[in-house]
Write an enzyme that holds these catalytic residues in place. Sequence first.
Site, mmCIF file in Angstrom:
data_model
loop_
_atom_site.group_PDB
_atom_site.id
_atom_site.type_symbol
_atom_site.label_atom_id
_atom_site.label_comp_id
_atom_site.label_asym_id
_atom_site.label_seq_id
_atom_site.Cartn_x
_atom_site.Cartn_y
_atom_site.Cartn_z
ATOM 1 N N GLU A 151 0.673 -1.290 -0.169
ATOM 2 C CA GLU A 151 -0.020 -0.165 -0.089
ATOM 3 C C GLU A 151 0.894 1.268 0.045
ATOM 4 O O GLU A 151 0.605 2.336 -0.507
ATOM 5 C CB GLU A 151 -0.906 -0.145 1.243
ATOM 6 C CG GLU A 151 -2.118 -0.798 1.124
ATOM 7 C CD GLU A 151 -1.742 -2.182 1.356
ATOM 8 O OE1 GLU A 151 -0.491 -2.606 1.793
ATOM 9 O OE2 GLU A 151 -2.659 -3.135 1.175
ATOM 10 N N HIS A 169 -10.082 -4.902 10.699
ATOM 11 C CA HIS A 169 -11.046 -4.847 9.240
ATOM 12 C C HIS A 169 -12.394 -4.171 9.409
ATOM 13 O O HIS A 169 -13.151 -4.223 8.757
ATOM 14 C CB HIS A 169 -11.340 -6.160 8.750
ATOM 15 C CG HIS A 169 -9.998 -7.100 8.144
ATOM 16 N ND1 HIS A 169 -9.167 -7.809 9.082
ATOM 17 C CD2 HIS A 169 -9.355 -7.099 7.094
ATOM 18 C CE1 HIS A 169 -7.975 -8.169 8.414
ATOM 19 N NE2 HIS A 169 -8.415 -8.046 7.038
#
Lengths: 395, 406
Positions: free
Chosen positions: B142, B211
Site C-alpha cells: 500500500e 478490518h
Amino acid sequence: MAAALLRRASTSPSASLLRPLSGRLFSSSSDESVLSIETSVPFTGHKIEPPSRMVDTTPKELLSFFSDMALMRRMEIAADSLYKAKLIRGFCHLYDGQEAVAVGMEAAITKADGIITAYRDHCTFLGRGGNLVQAFSELMGRQAGCSNGKGGSMHFYKKDASFYGGHGIVGAQVPLGCGVAFAQKYNKEGAVTFALYGDGAANQGQLFEALNISALWDLPAILVCENNHYGMGTAEWRAAKSPAYYKRGDYVPGLKVDGMDALAVKQACKFAKEYALANGPIILEMDTYRYHGHSMSDPGSTYRTRDEISGVRQVSQERDPIERVRKLILAHDIAPASELKDIEKEVRKQVDDAIAQAKESPMPDASELFTNVYVKGYGAESFGADRKEIRATLP
Amino acid sequence: MASLQMAALLSAPSTPVPSDRVRVGSLRLSASSSSAARNGGALVVRSEAKVSGGGASARGLSLITHAVAEKAAAASSADSKPGHELLLFEALREGLDEEMERDPTVCVMGEDVGHYGGSYKVTKGLATKYGDLRVLDTPIAENSFTGMGIGSAMTGLRPVVEGMNMGFLLLAYNQISNNCGMLHYTSGGQFKIPIVIRGPGGVGRQLGAEHSQRLESYFQSIPGLQMVACSTPYNAKGLMKAAIRSENPVVLFEHVLLYNLKERIPDEEYVLSLEEAEMVRPGEHVTILTYSRMRYHVMQAAKTLVNKGYDPEVIDIRSLKPFDLYTIGNSIKKTHRVLIVEECMRTGGIGASLRSAIIDNFWDYLDAPILCLSSQDVPTPYAGTLENWTVVQPEQIVAAVEQLCK
C-alpha cells in the site's frame, strides 16, 4: 546555466574583469572538439555489463561543469552563513561535496526526464534550471521563493523542468518517482525518471516495494542511491547489513559509480537512461561524500573525524569534484588557471547579489496562509438529474 | 432493502420541479414516491416514457399511508419506469467506467482490481475493457502503490487508488498525509494531485477489529484532502464521477455492508457536488446528521419516530471534509435541535468535529445541547452481540431524539 549568468554579467559595469566566454581563444582545442577522458575508477556492475571507462566530453562541457559546480558550492557555503545568521531557520541540508552527481546527471539527460530527490535538494534545483534568487528566497521564506516561501529548504520544486522535489520524509520520494515513471510510460513519453535517495533511505521498505512494482511493470525508473556513507549520524556499516547498495535490487541490475567524478556520473546516467527505456528499472549507486554534517544542526564531526573529511576532499583521496575538473581543464589546456579563478570570483558575486536580492523580497502575505490548500473551486460541477444545476463554489 | 425503499419514499426534492422541464430525478424513486410531499403535485415525466404509477397525481400530498413503499405498484410498472436498477457496487463501477471512457488519463490501481475483478466487484470487467496499463493489479504494498499513484498524479494522470479495505491504507498514511495532502501547498501551487483514494471501510459483519476501522476520523485533519462518503447507488455513482473530475485529492469512503443496496438510477449522465449534503427526509422537530451506513439506522429509527409523532429532518452529510455548513445551518435554524449519528468512535471522530463546527457557527440557534451518538471507543469485537453494541442502533437513536425533544 552559469555560462548564461556570466554572459549577462559581462554587460554590467562591474564585470569588466571578466572576458566573455565566446570571445576567448583556447590554447589548443576548440569549444566543441571531443575529448575522451578516463573516469577515476572503472564501473562495477551487478547483473549487467558496465559501460566503458572512457567518457566523451568537450572543453565547453568541462568548463560548464566547473562553473556549475562552483556555483553550487558557493551557494551551499553561503546558505551555511545565512543559517548561522538565523536568516534560514529550521532544517537546512547542504550538498557540498556531492555536486558532481547533480551536474553529471544533468549532462546526460533532458528536461523531459524527471528527477525527484529528498531534502538535500538545493543543488539539484539549480541543476534543473532554478535560479539563485528563487533558491535563497525560499530558504529565507520569502515571496520570491520557488514555493512562494511556503515550502522551505526541503520543498524546492520546478514543474516545468520536471523536478518533482524536495521531500522531507526519508524514502517517501522513491514511490513518487516510480509513479512519475509510470506516468511517463502511460503517456509513452520516451523519458525516464531518476529517483534519488541516500544510503540511509536505502533501508526503507517502500523502496523495495516500489522497485518490485517498477520491475513488474517495466517502468523507466532509475533509482539512484547517493551513498555519502552516513545516514544522519550513523555510518553505513552500522545501518546496513549489506552496504553494496547497487546490489540491493537483487533481480534489478545495478551499477556502482564514483559519484565525485562528474564524467563518470554522466556516463552512468546516459547508460542507465538507455537501459531503463528498453528494459525497466536499474539502480545506480553514487559513491560520494558530504563535507557538512547531515544538516546545519549536526556538526558532522561527532561520528567521523575532520581528518577523514579532509582526507576524502584533498589530502589522501583527492576526490573533490571541483578540483578534479579544474585539474582536467588545466591538464588539457582548456583554460588558464586565472580564468578559473575569475569564474569562481564571478560566481561568488552572483551568489552575493542573489542573496541581496532575496533579502529584499518580502515575507508572504497573511492571506497566503490559506492559498493553495485546495485547487480553487474544487473543480467539480453538479449537473444533470440531481435537479440542481449549480456550480460548486467556495463559500 | 426495505429500509432503502423506505428511505426513497421519505426523501423528496427540496425544491419543486417545474413541470415543463424534463427530468427523471424524482422518478428514480419507487413508483409511489411521485406523490412525495414536497412536489406540490407537479408530475414530472420523461418525454417518451409512459406516466408511471397511474394515479400518482391523484394521491394526497402530505398523507403518508404507508411507512414502507408498496411493492406491488413498483413491480407492475417496472418496464415503464425510466432509469435502470442496479446495486451500489455496480453504480460505482458504472461511474468509474464512464469516467475512464471519457478521459484516457484515468487509471485504476489496487490489489486484485484487474484480473480478479475487485474484491467487492467494483472493478469487474474493467481490465478486459481497458487493458493492463489502465487497470493495474498491484502487489500488496500500500505504501508504495499509493505513493506511485500520487507521483503519477503529479504529472497529470488521474489515478483511482483502491484500498482493499480502508484500514490497509494506514500503511500509506505518510503518503496520503504528506504527499497527497500537502504537495499542492508546499510546491506553491505547482503540482496538483487529482487522485481518488477509495475503498470500503466501517464495521461489517464480524470482520474483526483490524478490518472494521473508520479511517475518516484519522484522515480528517489532513489539510488539502477532501473526503466524501457515499450511501446510496445514486450518490455513489455521482460522487465517484465528481471525485475523479476534481482537481483535488479526494478520499471516497464506501461501506462494506452497503455494496448490495439496490436502487433505480437515471440513465442520463449526472455528477454530484462533492461538498453538498443530501436532504434525506425534511422535517420540523430535530435535525439528524448522519452519513454512510448510519443513514439506514437513522431512517429505521425515523419510522418509529414518525409513528410516535415526531418529525425528524434527516440529512446525509456526504461531504465529511469540508462540511456542508450551508445545508446543515439552514436545517438547524429551522429545527433548533441537533443529533449527530455516526459510526466513528466517540473520540476524535467526524461527529466530534461536526459538533464543534456547529457550536462555532450556529450556537445562537440551538435550543438544546448537541447530542452525538458514536461507536464505542473499543476495537470492534468479533462476537456478533458485542459488535452490535459497539455501533449505534436505531433504538438508541429513538431514545436520543426523545430526550432532545423533551
